[in-house]
Write an enzyme that holds these catalytic residues in place. Structure first.
Site, PDB file in Angstrom:
ATOM      1  N   GLY A  57      37.241  43.506  27.247  1.00 22.33           N
ATOM      2  CA  GLY A  57      37.512  42.106  26.950  1.00 22.33           C
ATOM      3  C   GLY A  57      37.015  41.133  27.991  1.00 22.33           C
ATOM      4  N   ALA A  58      37.454  41.290  29.223  1.00 19.75           N
ATOM      5  CA  ALA A  58      37.124  40.301  30.251  1.00 19.75           C
ATOM      6  C   ALA A  58      35.620  40.267  30.496  1.00 19.75           C
ATOM      7  CB  ALA A  58      37.868  40.618  31.545  1.00 19.75           C
ATOM      8  N   GLY A 102      36.533  46.342  33.397  1.00 21.25           N
ATOM      9  CA  GLY A 102      37.884  46.174  32.873  1.00 21.25           C
ATOM     10  C   GLY A 102      38.890  47.022  33.608  1.00 21.25           C
ATOM     11  N   VAL A 103      40.167  46.646  33.465  1.00 20.94           N
ATOM     12  CA  VAL A 103      41.235  47.414  34.098  1.00 20.94           C
ATOM     13  C   VAL A 103      42.366  47.772  33.130  1.00 20.94           C
ATOM     14  CG1 VAL A 103      40.824  46.538  36.423  1.00 20.94           C
ATOM     15  CG2 VAL A 103      42.359  45.283  34.889  1.00 20.94           C
ATOM     16  N   GLY A 104      42.272  47.305  31.887  1.00 19.15           N
ATOM     17  CA  GLY A 104      43.403  47.438  30.966  1.00 19.15           C
ATOM     18  C   GLY A 104      43.763  48.873  30.629  1.00 19.15           C
ATOM     19  N   GLU A 105      42.781  49.742  30.581  1.00 20.01           N
ATOM     20  CA  GLU A 105      43.045  51.141  30.246  1.00 20.01           C
ATOM     21  C   GLU A 105      43.134  52.008  31.506  1.00 20.01           C
ATOM     22  OE1 GLU A 105      42.973  51.278  26.890  1.00 20.01           O
ATOM     23  OE2 GLU A 105      41.611  49.680  26.301  1.00 20.01           O
ATOM     24  N   LYS A 164      45.846  38.706  40.515  1.00 22.06           N
ATOM     25  CA  LYS A 164      47.231  38.764  40.040  1.00 22.06           C
ATOM     26  C   LYS A 164      47.317  39.413  38.660  1.00 22.06           C
ATOM     27  CE  LYS A 164      49.695  35.058  40.948  1.00 22.06           C
ATOM     28  NZ  LYS A 164      50.647  33.923  40.992  1.00 22.06           N
ATOM     29  N   GLY A 167      48.051  39.608  26.399  1.00 24.52           N
ATOM     30  CA  GLY A 167      48.813  39.789  27.623  1.00 24.52           C
ATOM     31  C   GLY A 167      47.919  40.245  28.757  1.00 24.52           C
ATOM     32  N   ARG A 180      34.018  43.733  40.370  1.00 25.92           N
ATOM     33  CA  ARG A 180      34.600  42.535  40.958  1.00 25.92           C
ATOM     34  C   ARG A 180      35.876  42.196  40.173  1.00 25.92           C
ATOM     35  NH1 ARG A 180      31.281  38.430  43.290  1.00 25.92           N
ATOM     36  NH2 ARG A 180      29.516  39.262  42.146  1.00 25.92           N
TER      37      ARG A 180
END
Lengths: 315, 754, 165
Positions: free
Chosen positions: B520-521, B710-713, B641, B478, B636
């Protein structure tokens, strides 16, 4: 789920006859509570009699009040123009329970007969006198943050979770039923549910196989109406406590084994007590189990807020 | 070994000529997900109809199974098998690692009669239909001999010891520093056990294709799952093909596999038929890992100007008796604020509870709930604005290692956020603002999360239709992996997004570490960039060496890729023409990323600031979030979105941690009280008002060749503290025991006269 | 039991175990797996489908009880190549992450707009006798029966608001 047979009843008479004739039979309407419990092996009916489509869903004027068919869905009742205009406390109570999806399915009759959400009732590895009579009460010395504070027993401190029933009790609704012998009965809703005593597994005064066909509302009482509920999140959550006010009548929810008509509040108010004094009168008998002490305070504050709101509503 | 200097060169991502990198492009797999056409693990179509497996959980926390009566269950119509430890197939003993490079050892199911936690799968039923399997599961009768267990964390704090191999980190002299401070704070916060509650319960569909075990399962990391199953089954790793193409949420809880995987594979082998197994929601609560509870003692000492002289956070936490996990809730504080005297560490106690493990923003999510509120309390003691206090303690270099920060825009996050949110409207005196029945308050907190890069591989290919296919054993839980890989491919090879296909979630694809830890990314994307660059080079060489190409004879370095063309100055041809003519079988290239040895010379983090406005009902103690804004600096941004979605999602997790979410242990039974989604509260729509995330411009060239992080956490870090601080500002009541529910707020509200 | 249900416009007849829920009937019998099993107890909304136009939790309903009913699942709203406006709006606003709650959210949203059009109140409706307006708070309350653990809530509100026009 354990195996069961299923039939769709053709009439209310046939439904109660089938219930009387079939061992282990249960009525099913919306099924939102019964199927939940059957999946957990807590309810084990051998036969289901589907009464959802019986012509018992009408909401119509009756004797200056309103007759609400037992098979009307919660959504239908809350959206009914008469209910919204004359019994807003009922609409508000219904709309603060469950989710739109559940309310679209759940019936009025089923809502009244829903069972407690006590975590020890739901966890079949734990003792629970309601689920397994004689096994003990896991909640009594357990995590009982949302347990009853009024009318409980050493056998059970579970609460009745309904919002709708709290408003109906405050509105002095009556229940119409059909007994297994096909006889129609009518009695006050306040007399439907029992306190747990020694037999918390027996939750109502209905005869086995008796079908709730309607709820009858008398004309709305003079004065304002209000429903207030406190809970752990803003929506789609059971309550910690709730209060319904209809004129001079008041009922408390989620604090007892049944929707609790607060007659002592009503009497004290009629005798000129302040709201705080009146509520104190009702709650002086409250008993707590260790983690639910706050519910006494919460209920008192909620009741005062609901009374003030109802007063504003009447103005 | 590579170096961050290798990443400084320009590349197509930095140039962005195709114009898709960084843009808010729609989610690659979105059309499948919004139509219900994306098959999750339980929904994959097997080669023949599947039988249905149902697990049964233990009803005690510790002890042994002394009798198992399965006869009645076995006799039910449609039942194909009933297993307990007594008759389950042989598997490799737990912890077997026959292959030296297996990334995960064996995890046998139903291994023996020992019960090590409540809810542990102890029996298994397979039937022709789900209804038959569930019905029969009610007829399996197990008898237990219970043994003493300890599941009471708060009663066991005295038994807690340093986690294995760890000791406290002290810089300077903390005690002396604290003693010498003019203003002091010493408070303790507690956070509860939390459950991941992914919307998709763990599930597996398995079948055997000859000697190969094919499993579709819901897991965040492909290789460990594949290796672990092979070790368990005692077969070659290549004999397990593991796929995980669509995953209904992970959040760390699917970083490992569970018995659904093992049992589905074993039963499919036994029955010579596909078998599928899913956890029920109730089984998920005990049967999968949880975020452990913590007790956090925070001590701060500052001078009257608000400069920290001493800072300490020590965390007590727990894990399973056989486990290793530590919730490192103190670690983030080592890089956040300047203070010459510092003490951080952890204490761990082992309990007979289900396994503790990582959950979204492990460490930060719990730890910021204490320190970021302590800073709010200290600011009040000092009469300083909470932002000003943080600015005064902004370090120039990492306060513990002395290393330079690769990028640090925390102050800018706070000041820009303050401006956008209207922080100047905050009344520093609590309990002053009313709006109808609500007391209204504003709060803020800082966010920090480390940045990581792991080794990964990737392959790119292009076919005669000009379709570029990215292949990688990566996952998308997700997070947007499909989408960012497609963007990298499009940008690198100069093709429109419609020409890109992404294949991930398959053990046969080039390995990548999977989804977790916010790596991840950056990790998957950097390997993809390398694969793309290698394919570019191969295509360029093909063109310049092909006499039929208009690019013939040009220098490979001069070749550009854009809009489906391959070009040198004004000479060009389409990619399709080149491949059709010169590589009719298509062309492929591999790529990889490895962490740079010298990356450790910088302190690398992502940062942010949360701003929250809450309403507190003084009658009931109920809290609603009215407004929330997060401003973040995380390198970056690949996709404006999907990154915003990750960040706002993390922020709402903070809301849940602050006011809704938590589980409690009934220590008599060693079980959790909240076992379903009616009892375990997660945030719903009605709890929230307007909520948004803003990302600052940033490129971190020390992070990876893409300059991304990353931004998930990150969105989760600090968010709950901002909510808690807003609650205090609204009503003047500090609750240091999360979640801040009505029962905990009420006594303070009454004391405050509300 | 022999049961005929019209699913996405097509009458389907099967001999069903009475225990089969509407959700398992869709997912396992018909292999329409768009409706998701998130909790199987009416506590998450991932299984939301439309029955005779109303949104319900398919997990808390027996399939045999729907003999003669019309059911619309996510597959009946649109396809990847021909998205329903609500599906298009979810895609555009990124109102999904893992995607598991998404079909339920979309079915719920489509039916919710019909409930608003019919003037049904919610607990956010201050005046129960006045016409119902779909304010952001009304929208949030009316979508609170659909849990999204990824917490795409702001994006879901934006998507539905756009689809509502």
């Amino acid at each position: 789920m354990r195996p069961f047979t299923y039939e769709r009843a053709a009439s209310a008479d046939e439904a109660v006859k089938a219930a009387a004739a079939t061992p282990g039979a249960r009525f099913i309407a919306g099924g939102t509570n019964l199927l939940d419990l059957m999946k957990l092996d807590i309810e084990r009916p051998q036969h289901l009699i589907d009464v959802a489509r019986l012509p018992l869903g009408a909401i119509e004027p009756a004797g200056g009040g309103l007759r609400i068919g037992g098979m009307a869905t919660n959504s239908q009742v809350a959206a009914d123009p008469q209910v919204r205009r004359r019994y807003p406390v009922l609409a508000q109570a219904i709309l603060s329970g469950g989710s739109p999806q559940l309310r679209n399915k759940a019936s009025v009759a089923g809502n009244l007969l829903q069972r407690t959400r006590c975590a020890y009732f739901y966890d079949t590895s734990k003792p629970c006198n309601k689920r397994a009579p004689g096994s003990g009460c896991g909640a009594l010395e357990g995590l009982n943050r949302n347990a009853a504070i009024l009318g409980q027993s050493h056998a059970c401190i579970a609460t009745h979770p309904s919002d709708m029933a709290v408003a109906l009790v405050a509105l002095e609704a009556e229940v119409e039923t059909l007994t297994p012998s096909g006889e129609a009965r009518r009695f006050p809703l306040a007399e439907l549910h029992r306190l747990p005593g020694e037999t918390p597994h027996v939750e109502t005064h209905l005869i086995p196989g008796e079908l709730i066909t309607a709820v009858v509302l008398p004309p709305p009482p003079a004065g304002g109406q209000a429903y207030r509920k406190a809970r752990d999140r803003a929506s789609y959550a059971g309550g910690l406590a709730s209060v319904a006010v209809a004129g001079a009548r008041l009922a408390l929810g989620m604090v007892a084994h049944k929707p609790w008509r607060a007659t002592q509040v009503e009497q004290a108010l009629a005798a000129g007590a302040t709201p705080a004094e009146a509520i104190g009168e009702e709650l002086k008998d409250a008993a707590t189990a260790g983690r639910n002490d706050f519910k006494v305070t919460l209920t008192a504050r909620l009741a005062m807020a609901a009374l003030a709101q109802a007063e504003g509503d009447a103005a | 070994m590579s170096s961050v200097r290798d990443w400084e060169a320009s590349n197509p991502i930095k140039e962005g000529r195709q114009g898709v990198f960084g843009k808010p492009v729609d989610r690659y797999e979105g059309p499948l997900k919004v139509t219900g056409a994306a098959p999750y693990a339980y929904e994959v179509e097997p080669p023949s109809p599947a039988a249905y497996g149902v697990m049964i959980g233990a009803e005690i926390a510790c002890g042994r199974i002394v009798a198992a009566d399965i006869a009645e269950a076995q006799a039910q119509p449609g039942v194909r098998l009933v297993w307990t430890h007594a008759n389950a197939p042989a598997q490799a003993p737990k912890g077997t690692r026959k292959h030296p490079r297996s990334t995960s050892p064996s995890r046998p199911a139903l291994e023996d009669n020992r019960v090590a936690y409540f809810g542990q799968p102890v029996a298994f039923v397979v039937a022709d239909t789900l209804e038959q399997a569930v019905g029969a599961s009610h007829l399996v009768r197990l008898s237990y001999a219970e043994e003493p267990q300890n599941s009471d964390f708060h009663a066991s704090l005295a038994e807690a010891v340093d986690p294995p191999g760890e000791e406290d980190v002290e810089i300077g002299d903390f005690d002396a520093g604290l003693a010498a401070s003019a203003v002091k704070l010493d408070e303790t916060w507690t956070t509860p056990i939390q459950n991941h509650v992914q919307m998709e319960p763990c599930a597996t569909t398995a079948w055997w294709d000859g000697e190969t075990c094919v499993v579709h399962t819901s897991v965040q990391m492909v290789k460990p799952a594949q290796h672990g199953l092979a070790e368990t089954l005692g077969i070659d790793r290549d004999a397990v093909r593991l796929l995980t193409r669509y995953i209904g949420g992970g959040f760390g809880g699917k970083g490992q596999t569970y018995d659904d995987l093992t049992l589905a594979a074993l039963a499919a082998r036994e029955l010579r038929q596909p078998v599928k197994v899913a956890f029920t929601r109730r089984q998920m609560m005990h049967g999968t890992i949880h975020r452990p509870a913590t007790v956090q003692r925070v001590r701060l000492g500052a001078d009257r100007d608000g400069r920290l002289n001493a800072m300490s956070i020590v965390t007590w936490t727990h894990c399973h008796r056989d486990g290793q996990f530590t919730e490192h809730a103190s670690n983030f504080a080592r890089s956040l604020y300047a203070a010459p005297n510092r003490l951080t560490g952890h204490r761990l106690v082992k309990l007979d509870l289900p396994g503790a493990g990582p959950m979204r923003a492990p460490g930060e999510a719990s730890g910021t709930l204490s320190l970021e509120c302590a800073m709010d309390e200290l600011a009040e003691q000092l009469g300083l604005d909470p932002i000003e206090l943080r600015i005064r303690n902004e370090p120039e270099a990492d306060p513990e290692t002395g290393k330079p920060f690769s990028m640090r825009q925390l102050v800018r996050c706070m000041t820009e956020g303050a401006q956008q949110f209207g922080w100047d409207r905050r009344n520093p005196k609590p309990g002053q603002v009313r709006d109808g029945r609500w007391l209204v308050g504003l709060g803020m907190a800082a966010a920090i999360r480390g940045n990581f890069l792991l080794p990964a591989k990737c392959s790119f290919s292009v076919d005669v239709d000009g379709i570029v296919t990215v292949r990688q054993g990566m996952t998308d839980i997700g997070t947007g992996t499909y989408t960012v890989l497609a963007q990298i491919a499009a940008e690198t090879l100069g093709v429109p997004l419609e020409k890109v296909r992404v294949e991930i979630g398959d053990s046969e694809l080039p390995p990548a570490p999977g989804s977790g830890g916010q790596f991840g990314a950056a990790t998957a994307g950097s390997a993809a960039l390398d694969a793309g660059m290698n394919l570019r080079k191969a295509l360029a060489e093909l063109a310049v060496n092909d006499p039929a190409s208009p690019l013939h004879g040009a220098a490979v370095e001069a070749v550009a890729f854009h809009d489906g063309l391959i070009a040198v100055e004004n000479r060009s041809e389409t990619l399709v023409d080149l491949v059709r003519r010169s590589a009719p079988q298509g062309l492929a290239a591999e790529g990889e990323i490895r962490p740079a040895a010298d990356a450790r010379n910088w302190s690398q983090h992502t940062y942010g600031a949360h701003f929250c406005e809450v309403g507190v009902d003084p009658v009931t103690g109920e809290t609603r979030v009215r407004r929330m804004l997060g401003v973040f600096a995380a390198g970056r941004i690949v996709n404006a979105k999907t990154a915003r979605s990750q960040l706002t999602g993390g922020m709402i997790w903070g809301v849940a941690s602050a006011i809704h979410e938590g589980n409690a242990v009934d220590a008599r039974y060693g079980s959790l009280i909240n076992q379903d989604l009616a009892q375990y509260m997660v945030t719903v729509q009605a709890d929230l008002g307007e909520l948004d995330a803003v990302m600052l411009d940033e490129v971190d060239d020390k992070a990876n060749p893409l300059g991304i992080k990353g931004v998930g956490e990150l969105g989760n870090s600090g968010a709950g503290a901002a909510v808690a601080n807003a609650i205090y500002n609204a009503c003047g009541v500090r609750v240091r025991d999360y979640p801040i529910t009505p029962d905990k707020l009420l006594p303070g509200l009454i004391r405050a006269g509300f | 039991m022999r049961t005929t249900i019209t699913v996405n416009g097509e009458a389907r007849t099967h001999d069903l175990d009475p225990r089969t829920t509407l959700l398992d009937y869709l997912r396992e019998t018909l292999r329409l797996t768009g409706a998701k099993k998130g909790c199987d107890h009416g506590q998450c909304g991932a299984c939301t489908v439309l029955v005779n136009g109303l949104r319900i939790n398919a997990c808390l309903s027996l399939a045999v009880a729907h003999d003669g009913d019309e059911v619309v699942s996510i597959e009946g709203l649109g396809t990847p190549d021909a998205l329903h406006p609500m599906q298009q709006a979810f895609l555009k606003h990124d109102a999904l992450q893992c995607g598991y709650c998404t079909p339920g959210q979309i079915c719920s949203a489509v039916a919710m707009l019909e409930e608003v059009a019919a003037g049904w109140p919610s607990q956010e409706t201050a005046d129960l006798t006045a016409p119902v307006l779909l304010t952001p708070d009304e929208l949030r309350e009316r979508m609170s029966g659909n849990i999204c653990r990824c917490s795409a809530y702001p994006q879901i509100v934006a998507a539905i608001a756009e689809a509502a026009g």
